[in-house]
Design an enzyme around this catalytic site. Structure first.
Site, PDB file in Angstrom:
ATOM      1  N   SER A  39       0.809  -1.216   0.000  1.00 43.10           N
ATOM      2  CA  SER A  39       0.000   0.000   0.000  1.00 43.10           C
ATOM      3  C   SER A  39       0.846   1.272   0.000  1.00 43.10           C
ATOM      4  O   SER A  39       0.411   2.311  -0.499  1.00 43.10           O
ATOM      5  CB  SER A  39      -0.934   0.014   1.217  1.00 43.10           C
ATOM      6  OG  SER A  39      -0.199  -0.101   2.425  1.00 43.10           O
ATOM      7  N   HIS A  66      -0.165   5.253   7.060  1.00 44.95           N
ATOM      8  CA  HIS A  66       0.121   5.529   5.653  1.00 44.95           C
ATOM      9  C   HIS A  66       0.425   7.005   5.415  1.00 44.95           C
ATOM     10  O   HIS A  66      -0.111   7.864   6.112  1.00 44.95           O
ATOM     11  CB  HIS A  66      -1.063   5.108   4.778  1.00 44.95           C
ATOM     12  CG  HIS A  66      -1.315   3.640   4.774  1.00 44.95           C
ATOM     13  ND1 HIS A  66      -2.149   3.028   5.687  1.00 44.95           N
ATOM     14  CD2 HIS A  66      -0.823   2.662   3.975  1.00 44.95           C
ATOM     15  CE1 HIS A  66      -2.170   1.724   5.441  1.00 44.95           C
ATOM     16  NE2 HIS A  66      -1.377   1.478   4.417  1.00 44.95           N
ATOM     17  N   ASP A  79      -5.060   7.178   9.749  1.00 45.28           N
ATOM     18  CA  ASP A  79      -4.774   5.873  10.355  1.00 45.28           C
ATOM     19  C   ASP A  79      -3.430   5.839  11.069  1.00 45.28           C
ATOM     20  O   ASP A  79      -3.106   4.885  11.766  1.00 45.28           O
ATOM     21  CB  ASP A  79      -4.853   4.750   9.316  1.00 45.28           C
ATOM     22  CG  ASP A  79      -3.828   4.877   8.192  1.00 45.28           C
ATOM     23  OD1 ASP A  79      -2.888   5.685   8.299  1.00 45.28           O
ATOM     24  OD2 ASP A  79      -3.970   4.145   7.191  1.00 45.28           O
TER      25      ASP A  79
END
Length: 212
Positions: free
Chosen positions: A33, A182, A179
């Site tokens: 990701s 990231h 979060d």
């Protein structure tokens, strides 16, 4: 007649070399990701911003985004052959973060990454290995075993190494999504700036291999 044929052959060879030198260097950013651009607009993904920065620096390069959110080194190994197609010159190998988050045995992570590296090298593809660090909550023993993987493999296989993909971004809320894991668009800019020197070395390796 022989000299004419020799001259023609030399001209054709020189033309082929020139065409090869002018072809953009094909790079695949192979990761999870952090590479894919999790929850970011497509234009803010790491490979897109890295390509733009390199082109602004005068580099003739095309970077493909082969990041898959949630991918582990096992998943990366499974998709390696179809994700890295023919004609690829170099790979930015940035897998392993999810292995640590899931507490996967570092021996498995090491073995998967080494297999990926060996298979890429067998195809004459240059590799930049991008490292990660284990989260502190995994404990000291796990952290020591995991954190050693990337420098060990780089040294063993003679690879370029960027030690920590999230250098300058980790634990910096202003550069992260909500979060806390990231990068946001500004965080990606920091990652691009951090990796760019090693990527430039990677491109130089490709040019040396091409002979130009």
């Amino acid at each position: 007649m022989i000299s004419s044929l020799a001259a023609l052959g030399l001209a054709l060879f020189s033309s082929a070399v020139a065409a090869q030198a002018q072809r953009p260097i094909s790079v695949v950013a192979f990761g999870d990701s952090l590479t894919a651009g999790y929850q970011l607009p497509p234009g803010d993904a790491f490979p897109v911003k890295l390509q733009a920065a390199l082109k602004a620096a005068g580099q003739n390069v095309a970077i493909e985004n082969a990041g898959v959110s949630g991918d582990t080194t096992t998943g990366g190994l499974d998709r390696l052959d179809w994700a890295i197609g023919d004609g690829v010159d170099a790979v930015i190998l940035a897998l392993g973060a999810n292995d640590a988050l899931r507490g996967i045995d570092p021996a498995i992570t090491r073995r998967n990454l080494e297999t990926i590296i060996e298979r890429l090298k067998a195809r004459k593809i240059d590799v930049l290995l991008v490292g990660m660090l284990a989260p502190p909550n995994m404990g000291q023993d796990y952290g020591r075993a995991y954190n050693a993987i990337f420098p060990d493999l780089a040294a063993k296989h003679g690879l370029l190494l960027h030690p920590f993909f999230l250098e300058g971004v980790a634990a910096t809320p202003a550069l992260q999504l909500a979060d806390g894991m990231h990068p946001n668009a500004r965080g990606v800019d920091v990652m691009v700036a951090g990796t760019q020197p090693k990527v430039l070395e990677l491109l130089a390796e490709v040019r040396r291999r091409r002979g130009g």
